[in-house]
Write a protein that holds these residues in place. Structure first.
Motif, PDB file in Angstrom:
ATOM      1  N   ASN A  60      -7.196 -44.877  11.851  1.00 26.69           N
ATOM      2  CA  ASN A  60      -7.951 -46.087  12.115  1.00 26.69           C
ATOM      3  C   ASN A  60      -8.453 -46.776  10.843  1.00 26.69           C
ATOM      4  OD1 ASN A  60      -9.661 -43.898  11.702  1.00 26.69           O
ATOM      5  ND2 ASN A  60     -11.318 -44.782  12.889  1.00 26.69           N
ATOM      6  N   ILE A  61      -8.064 -46.277   9.672  1.00 31.41           N
ATOM      7  CA  ILE A  61      -8.463 -46.905   8.416  1.00 31.41           C
ATOM      8  C   ILE A  61      -7.240 -47.355   7.623  1.00 31.41           C
ATOM      9  CG2 ILE A  61      -9.644 -46.582   6.209  1.00 31.41           C
ATOM     10  CD1 ILE A  61     -11.527 -44.658   7.622  1.00 31.41           C
ATOM     11  N   GLY A  62      -6.282 -46.434   7.430  1.00 31.45           N
ATOM     12  CA  GLY A  62      -5.077 -46.774   6.690  1.00 31.45           C
ATOM     13  C   GLY A  62      -5.369 -47.004   5.220  1.00 31.45           C
ATOM     14  N   PRO A  63      -4.563 -47.711   4.479  1.00 30.91           N
ATOM     15  CA  PRO A  63      -3.362 -48.401   4.905  1.00 30.91           C
ATOM     16  C   PRO A  63      -2.077 -47.600   4.664  1.00 30.91           C
ATOM     17  CG  PRO A  63      -3.930 -49.176   2.738  1.00 30.91           C
ATOM     18  CD  PRO A  63      -4.951 -48.132   3.122  1.00 30.91           C
ATOM     19  N   GLN A  64      -2.145 -46.472   3.924  1.00 34.41           N
ATOM     20  CA  GLN A  64      -0.915 -45.761   3.574  1.00 34.41           C
ATOM     21  C   GLN A  64      -0.325 -45.057   4.779  1.00 34.41           C
ATOM     22  OE1 GLN A  64      -1.222 -42.949   0.354  1.00 34.41           O
ATOM     23  NE2 GLN A  64       0.947 -42.487   0.388  1.00 34.41           N
ATOM     24  N   THR A  65       0.954 -45.333   5.058  1.00 38.74           N
ATOM     25  CA  THR A  65       1.664 -44.672   6.152  1.00 38.74           C
ATOM     26  C   THR A  65       2.891 -43.921   5.644  1.00 38.74           C
ATOM     27  OG1 THR A  65       2.960 -46.672   6.566  1.00 38.74           O
ATOM     28  CG2 THR A  65       0.940 -46.387   7.862  1.00 38.74           C
ATOM     29  N   ARG A  66       3.300 -44.185   4.408  1.00 43.33           N
ATOM     30  CA  ARG A  66       4.510 -43.573   3.820  1.00 43.33           C
ATOM     31  C   ARG A  66       4.100 -42.608   2.720  1.00 43.33           C
ATOM     32  NH1 ARG A  66       9.851 -44.838   3.815  1.00 43.33           N
ATOM     33  NH2 ARG A  66       9.374 -46.590   5.182  1.00 43.33           N
ATOM     34  N   PHE A  67       4.616 -41.356   2.817  1.00 45.72           N
ATOM     35  CA  PHE A  67       4.275 -40.322   1.850  1.00 45.72           C
ATOM     36  C   PHE A  67       5.558 -39.775   1.219  1.00 45.72           C
ATOM     37  CE2 PHE A  67       0.823 -40.720   4.800  1.00 45.72           C
ATOM     38  CZ  PHE A  67      -0.296 -40.676   3.980  1.00 45.72           C
ATOM     39  N   PRO A  68       5.901 -40.257   0.017  1.00 46.77           N
ATOM     40  CA  PRO A  68       7.119 -39.804  -0.657  1.00 46.77           C
ATOM     41  C   PRO A  68       6.998 -38.339  -1.078  1.00 46.77           C
ATOM     42  CG  PRO A  68       6.210 -41.780  -1.707  1.00 46.77           C
ATOM     43  CD  PRO A  68       5.197 -41.292  -0.744  1.00 46.77           C
ATOM     44  N   VAL A  69       8.103 -37.613  -0.926  1.00 50.26           N
ATOM     45  CA  VAL A  69       8.171 -36.215  -1.351  1.00 50.26           C
ATOM     46  C   VAL A  69       9.427 -36.072  -2.216  1.00 50.26           C
ATOM     47  CG1 VAL A  69       8.308 -33.815  -0.627  1.00 50.26           C
ATOM     48  CG2 VAL A  69       7.031 -35.452   0.761  1.00 50.26           C
ATOM     49  N   PRO A  70       9.260 -35.684  -3.477  1.00 47.66           N
ATOM     50  CA  PRO A  70      10.413 -35.660  -4.384  1.00 47.66           C
ATOM     51  C   PRO A  70      11.333 -34.462  -4.155  1.00 47.66           C
ATOM     52  CG  PRO A  70       8.462 -34.882  -5.507  1.00 47.66           C
ATOM     53  CD  PRO A  70       8.016 -35.338  -4.154  1.00 47.66           C
ATOM     54  N   GLU A  71      12.563 -34.643  -4.598  1.00 47.46           N
ATOM     55  CA  GLU A  71      13.506 -33.530  -4.643  1.00 47.46           C
ATOM     56  C   GLU A  71      12.914 -32.500  -5.589  1.00 47.46           C
ATOM     57  OE1 GLU A  71      18.205 -32.600  -5.579  1.00 47.46           O
ATOM     58  OE2 GLU A  71      17.393 -34.563  -6.055  1.00 47.46           O
ATOM     59  N   GLY A  72      13.041 -31.265  -5.238  1.00 47.13           N
ATOM     60  CA  GLY A  72      12.402 -30.200  -6.002  1.00 47.13           C
ATOM     61  C   GLY A  72      11.274 -29.597  -5.184  1.00 47.13           C
ATOM     62  N   ILE A  73      10.528 -30.444  -4.489  1.00 44.18           N
ATOM     63  CA  ILE A  73       9.609 -29.958  -3.457  1.00 44.18           C
ATOM     64  C   ILE A  73      10.428 -29.790  -2.188  1.00 44.18           C
ATOM     65  CG2 ILE A  73       7.571 -30.473  -2.070  1.00 44.18           C
ATOM     66  CD1 ILE A  73       6.930 -29.790  -5.008  1.00 44.18           C
ATOM     67  N   LEU A  74      11.176 -30.826  -1.802  1.00 44.02           N
ATOM     68  CA  LEU A  74      12.150 -30.695  -0.722  1.00 44.02           C
ATOM     69  C   LEU A  74      13.428 -30.095  -1.291  1.00 44.02           C
ATOM     70  CD1 LEU A  74      11.821 -34.070   1.208  1.00 44.02           C
ATOM     71  CD2 LEU A  74      11.451 -31.791   2.146  1.00 44.02           C
ATOM     72  N   THR A 105      16.682 -46.248  -0.411  1.00 45.71           N
ATOM     73  CA  THR A 105      17.987 -46.695  -0.903  1.00 45.71           C
ATOM     74  C   THR A 105      18.572 -45.677  -1.871  1.00 45.71           C
ATOM     75  OG1 THR A 105      17.268 -48.985  -0.706  1.00 45.71           O
ATOM     76  CG2 THR A 105      19.184 -48.556  -2.105  1.00 45.71           C
ATOM     77  N   PRO A 106      19.763 -45.126  -1.564  1.00 43.16           N
ATOM     78  CA  PRO A 106      20.400 -44.181  -2.477  1.00 43.16           C
ATOM     79  C   PRO A 106      20.854 -44.888  -3.760  1.00 43.16           C
ATOM     80  CG  PRO A 106      21.457 -44.157  -0.313  1.00 43.16           C
ATOM     81  CD  PRO A 106      20.523 -45.312  -0.346  1.00 43.16           C
ATOM     82  N   VAL A 107      20.713 -44.180  -4.875  1.00 42.14           N
ATOM     83  CA  VAL A 107      21.133 -44.704  -6.169  1.00 42.14           C
ATOM     84  C   VAL A 107      22.114 -43.712  -6.778  1.00 42.14           C
ATOM     85  CG1 VAL A 107      20.355 -45.360  -8.470  1.00 42.14           C
ATOM     86  CG2 VAL A 107      18.912 -45.847  -6.495  1.00 42.14           C
ATOM     87  N   TRP A 108      23.279 -44.222  -7.183  1.00 41.21           N
ATOM     88  CA  TRP A 108      24.267 -43.367  -7.830  1.00 41.21           C
ATOM     89  C   TRP A 108      23.669 -42.896  -9.143  1.00 41.21           C
ATOM     90  CZ3 TRP A 108      29.544 -45.140 -10.168  1.00 41.21           C
ATOM     91  CH2 TRP A 108      30.396 -44.041 -10.274  1.00 41.21           C
ATOM     92  N   THR A 109      23.720 -41.598  -9.416  1.00 43.70           N
ATOM     93  CA  THR A 109      22.985 -41.070 -10.554  1.00 43.70           C
ATOM     94  C   THR A 109      23.854 -40.224 -11.473  1.00 43.70           C
ATOM     95  OG1 THR A 109      21.003 -39.835 -11.177  1.00 43.70           O
ATOM     96  CG2 THR A 109      22.220 -38.981  -9.321  1.00 43.70           C
ATOM     97  N   GLY A 110      23.416 -40.122 -12.701  1.00 44.88           N
ATOM     98  CA  GLY A 110      24.053 -39.260 -13.682  1.00 44.88           C
ATOM     99  C   GLY A 110      23.044 -38.265 -14.228  1.00 44.88           C
ATOM    100  N   ARG A 111      21.912 -38.115 -13.559  1.00 41.29           N
ATOM    101  CA  ARG A 111      20.855 -37.225 -14.037  1.00 41.29           C
ATOM    102  C   ARG A 111      21.248 -35.763 -13.877  1.00 41.29           C
ATOM    103  NH1 ARG A 111      18.892 -35.135  -9.434  1.00 41.29           N
ATOM    104  NH2 ARG A 111      18.736 -36.462  -7.622  1.00 41.29           N
ATOM    105  N   GLU A 112      20.505 -34.920 -14.549  1.00 42.79           N
ATOM    106  CA  GLU A 112      20.729 -33.484 -14.418  1.00 42.79           C
ATOM    107  C   GLU A 112      20.313 -33.024 -13.038  1.00 42.79           C
ATOM    108  OE1 GLU A 112      18.889 -31.260 -17.533  1.00 42.79           O
ATOM    109  OE2 GLU A 112      19.642 -32.603 -19.092  1.00 42.79           O
ATOM    110  N   ALA A 113      20.869 -31.916 -12.601  1.00 42.22           N
ATOM    111  CA  ALA A 113      20.542 -31.365 -11.292  1.00 42.22           C
ATOM    112  C   ALA A 113      19.063 -30.984 -11.230  1.00 42.22           C
ATOM    113  CB  ALA A 113      21.405 -30.144 -11.009  1.00 42.22           C
ATOM    114  N   VAL A 114      18.459 -31.223 -10.085  1.00 39.65           N
ATOM    115  CA  VAL A 114      17.053 -30.883  -9.857  1.00 39.65           C
ATOM    116  C   VAL A 114      16.993 -29.521  -9.178  1.00 39.65           C
ATOM    117  CG1 VAL A 114      14.944 -31.553  -8.634  1.00 39.65           C
ATOM    118  CG2 VAL A 114      16.420 -33.304  -9.637  1.00 39.65           C
TER     119      VAL A 114
END
Length: 129
Positions: A60-74, A105-114
């Protein structure tokens, strides 16, 4: 939590789920999202993901409804666990009108594995309980 409770109080709900996301090629942001229904009864929620507290929501207060969770935790290629503590604050109870894991949105990546965060398991401490 989607069925709710008919009285004030606290409930804890859990679910395990598997992910299979090609994170070696794609960076896919994931978030847990609460449906925002201001007409619903007042409740508070705490989100737990694989043992980590990742959000507090107040309907009843909000406003945040979206909670991002990064790869590595998931674990993007394995089993995961989510817990949701719901505190119905009114005598008529409350229910969560909607709750989902949403991909950005998925982004094509060249980063190291998480790698998944190596967190210690729960152990009973001598003399603490």
């Amino acid at each position: 939590p989607l069925n709710g409770t008919s009285s004030a109080g606290v409930g804890f709900y859990t679910a395990s789920f598997n992910l299979s996301i090609p994170s070696d090629e794609w960076d896919v942001p994931l978030s847990f999202v609460f449906a925002n229904d201001t007409s619903a009864a007042a409740y508070r929620a705490q989100l737990w993901v694989n043992g980590w507290n990742f959000g507090r929501y107040v309907s009843n207060i909000g406003p945040q409804t979206r909670f991002p969770v990064p790869e590595g935790i998931l674990d993007y290629n394995g089993e995961n666990w989510a817990g949701l503590a719901i505190w119905a604050m009114e005598k008529g109870g409350a229910k969560v009108p909607g709750f989902e894991l949403s991909a950005g949105t998925p982004v094509w990546t060249g980063r190291e594995a998480v790698t998944v965060v190596d967190s210690p398991a729960w152990v009973r401490r001598v003399g603490a309980y």
